[in-house]
Design a protein around this motif. Structure first.
Motif, PDB file in Angstrom:
ATOM      1  N   LEU A 105       0.878  -1.163   0.000  1.00 34.43           N
ATOM      2  CA  LEU A 105       0.000   0.000   0.000  1.00 34.43           C
ATOM      3  C   LEU A 105       0.917   1.214   0.000  1.00 34.43           C
ATOM      4  O   LEU A 105       1.981   1.194   0.629  1.00 34.43           O
ATOM      5  CB  LEU A 105      -0.882   0.016   1.254  1.00 34.43           C
ATOM      6  N   ASP A 106       0.499   2.264  -0.673  1.00 35.14           N
ATOM      7  CA  ASP A 106       1.308   3.489  -0.678  1.00 35.14           C
ATOM      8  C   ASP A 106       1.418   4.040   0.740  1.00 35.14           C
ATOM      9  O   ASP A 106       0.568   3.755   1.599  1.00 35.14           O
ATOM     10  CB  ASP A 106       0.653   4.546  -1.574  1.00 35.14           C
ATOM     11  N   THR A 109      -1.719   5.582   1.830  1.00 37.29           N
ATOM     12  CA  THR A 109      -2.925   4.741   1.819  1.00 37.29           C
ATOM     13  C   THR A 109      -3.082   4.101   3.190  1.00 37.29           C
ATOM     14  O   THR A 109      -2.094   3.709   3.808  1.00 37.29           O
ATOM     15  CB  THR A 109      -2.811   3.650   0.728  1.00 37.29           C
ATOM     16  N   TYR A 136     -11.320  -1.130  -2.191  1.00 35.83           N
ATOM     17  CA  TYR A 136     -10.832   0.137  -1.627  1.00 35.83           C
ATOM     18  C   TYR A 136     -11.973   1.154  -1.554  1.00 35.83           C
ATOM     19  O   TYR A 136     -12.794   1.230  -2.472  1.00 35.83           O
ATOM     20  CB  TYR A 136      -9.747   0.744  -2.517  1.00 35.83           C
ATOM     21  N   HIS A 188       0.940   2.098  -7.726  1.00 36.59           N
ATOM     22  CA  HIS A 188       0.038   3.266  -7.657  1.00 36.59           C
ATOM     23  C   HIS A 188      -1.188   3.103  -8.552  1.00 36.59           C
ATOM     24  O   HIS A 188      -1.657   4.075  -9.162  1.00 36.59           O
ATOM     25  CB  HIS A 188       0.754   4.546  -8.096  1.00 36.59           C
ATOM     26  N   GLN A 189      -1.683   1.885  -8.672  1.00 38.91           N
ATOM     27  CA  GLN A 189      -2.678   1.614  -9.720  1.00 38.91           C
ATOM     28  C   GLN A 189      -3.910   2.518  -9.680  1.00 38.91           C
ATOM     29  O   GLN A 189      -4.294   3.093 -10.694  1.00 38.91           O
ATOM     30  CB  GLN A 189      -3.118   0.148  -9.670  1.00 38.91           C
ATOM     31  N   ILE A 190      -4.530   2.625  -8.515  1.00 34.19           N
ATOM     32  CA  ILE A 190      -5.783   3.403  -8.460  1.00 34.19           C
ATOM     33  C   ILE A 190      -5.503   4.881  -8.747  1.00 34.19           C
ATOM     34  O   ILE A 190      -6.217   5.535  -9.512  1.00 34.19           O
ATOM     35  CB  ILE A 190      -6.482   3.200  -7.103  1.00 34.19           C
ATOM     36  N   LYS A 191      -4.428   5.382  -8.168  1.00 31.27           N
ATOM     37  CA  LYS A 191      -4.090   6.799  -8.403  1.00 31.27           C
ATOM     38  C   LYS A 191      -3.835   7.036  -9.892  1.00 31.27           C
ATOM     39  O   LYS A 191      -4.268   8.049 -10.459  1.00 31.27           O
ATOM     40  CB  LYS A 191      -2.854   7.184  -7.596  1.00 31.27           C
ATOM     41  N   LEU A 204      -7.409   7.195   0.208  1.00 31.47           N
ATOM     42  CA  LEU A 204      -7.546   5.796  -0.224  1.00 31.47           C
ATOM     43  C   LEU A 204      -7.400   4.876   0.981  1.00 31.47           C
ATOM     44  O   LEU A 204      -6.432   4.992   1.752  1.00 31.47           O
ATOM     45  CB  LEU A 204      -6.469   5.492  -1.271  1.00 31.47           C
TER      46      LEU A 204
HETATM   47  N1  URA Z   1      -3.597   1.842  -5.670  1.00 32.72           N
HETATM   48  C1  URA Z   1      -2.903   2.936  -5.334  1.00 32.72           C
HETATM   49  O1  URA Z   1      -2.799   3.864  -6.111  1.00 32.72           O
HETATM   50  N2  URA Z   1      -2.310   2.975  -4.122  1.00 32.72           N
HETATM   51  C2  URA Z   1      -2.406   1.992  -3.222  1.00 32.72           C
HETATM   52  O2  URA Z   1      -1.856   2.087  -2.109  1.00 32.72           O
HETATM   53  C3  URA Z   1      -3.153   0.848  -3.586  1.00 32.72           C
HETATM   54  C4  URA Z   1      -3.744   0.802  -4.798  1.00 32.72           C
END
Ligand code: URA
Length: 241
Positions: A105-106, A109, A136, A188-191, A204
């Motif tokens: 996790l970042d 996060t 998330y 950083h997938q979701i970001k 997040l």
């Molecule tokens: N995606 C993100 O950008 N950050 C995370 O910590 C986990 C998933």
């Protein structure tokens, strides 16, 4: 005989005592094997034997699995020596168990992170082929539109030639928050997914990993061992059970 392990290893792997303390407990006559007090902690035990500490049976756990409510500011790998590592939040006994985070996790996060020393299970849980779901909660800077649901379901091009696998986006009433479910874990997938859609993640939190939900009783920075039913759920998605 399914395993042969030393008494001090078996008892200390539960995280209740250090090996030194087990040695002391043995010398004090607090440990028994098949009903007979043993004064030495280096005796090897197999699964069919009845090991007790203070009269209470001790079950050998080869591996340890923990859930933690990760605080902001902590890192989930040793790559960044300048930031506190989540392992530092564990008690001394658990620090010795060579635990590591299943996935990352970042630093900013928060929420559910699973720690284990079971390399095989971790590998499987992170394998893209296993499609283990991670849920998330997010907040973002720009209002979301319903069209985003399809875009996320179709896959988002991250600009480096990679298009994400289908993800499920659930938009909250305020359109500035919601839930996203991923089955992969790119950097950083979701970001990056939100960035690719001209939006920005402002908060997040991971709520669920492989069917295991964050324990709402765990305060930020707290942790506990997974319950047996949680471990079953977690491992069911991959190898055993
Ligand atoms: N995606 C993100 O950008 N950050 C995370 O910590 C986990 C998933």
């Amino acid at each position: 005989m399914e395993y042969i392990e030393r008494i001090d290893k078996i008892i200390s792997s539960s995280g209740k005592m250090s090996r030194k303390q087990v040695k002391k407990a043995a010398a004090q006559g607090r440990i028994s094997l098949d009903g007979i007090i043993v004064k030495s902690a280096d005796i090897k035990v197999n699964k069919n034997q009845n090991l007790t500490l203070d009269g209470v049976p001790v079950i050998y756990e080869q591996y340890t699995y923990i859930m933690m409510n990760k605080p902001e500011g902590y890192v989930s790998s040793t790559d960044d020596p300048h930031s506190p590592y989540v392992i530092e939040l564990l008690s001394d006994e658990f620090k010795k168990l060579n635990l590591f985070c299943v996935g990352r996790l970042d630093k900013d996060t928060v929420g559910l992170i699973i720690l284990t020393n079971d390399g095989d299970a971790a590998h499987q849980l992170l394998s893209p082929k296993k499609h283990v779901e991670k849920l998330y909660f997010f907040e973002c800077a720009e209002k979301l539109t319903d069209s985003m649901v399809k875009i996320f379901n179709d896959g988002v091009s991250l600009g480096d030639g990679y298009t994400t696998k289908p993800s499920k986006l659930e938009i909250g009433e305020d359109k500035l928050s919601g839930y996203i479910t991923l089955t992969e874990g790119k950097y950083h997938q979701i970001k990056r997914m939100f960035g690719a859609c001209n939006n920005k993640i402002t908060y997040l939190k991971r709520c669920k990993f492989g069917g295991v939900e964050m324990d709402s009783q765990l305060q930020v920075g707290e942790w506990r061992k997974l319950y047996e039913n949680e471990l079953k759920i977690l491992l069911k998605s991959v190898i055993r059970c």
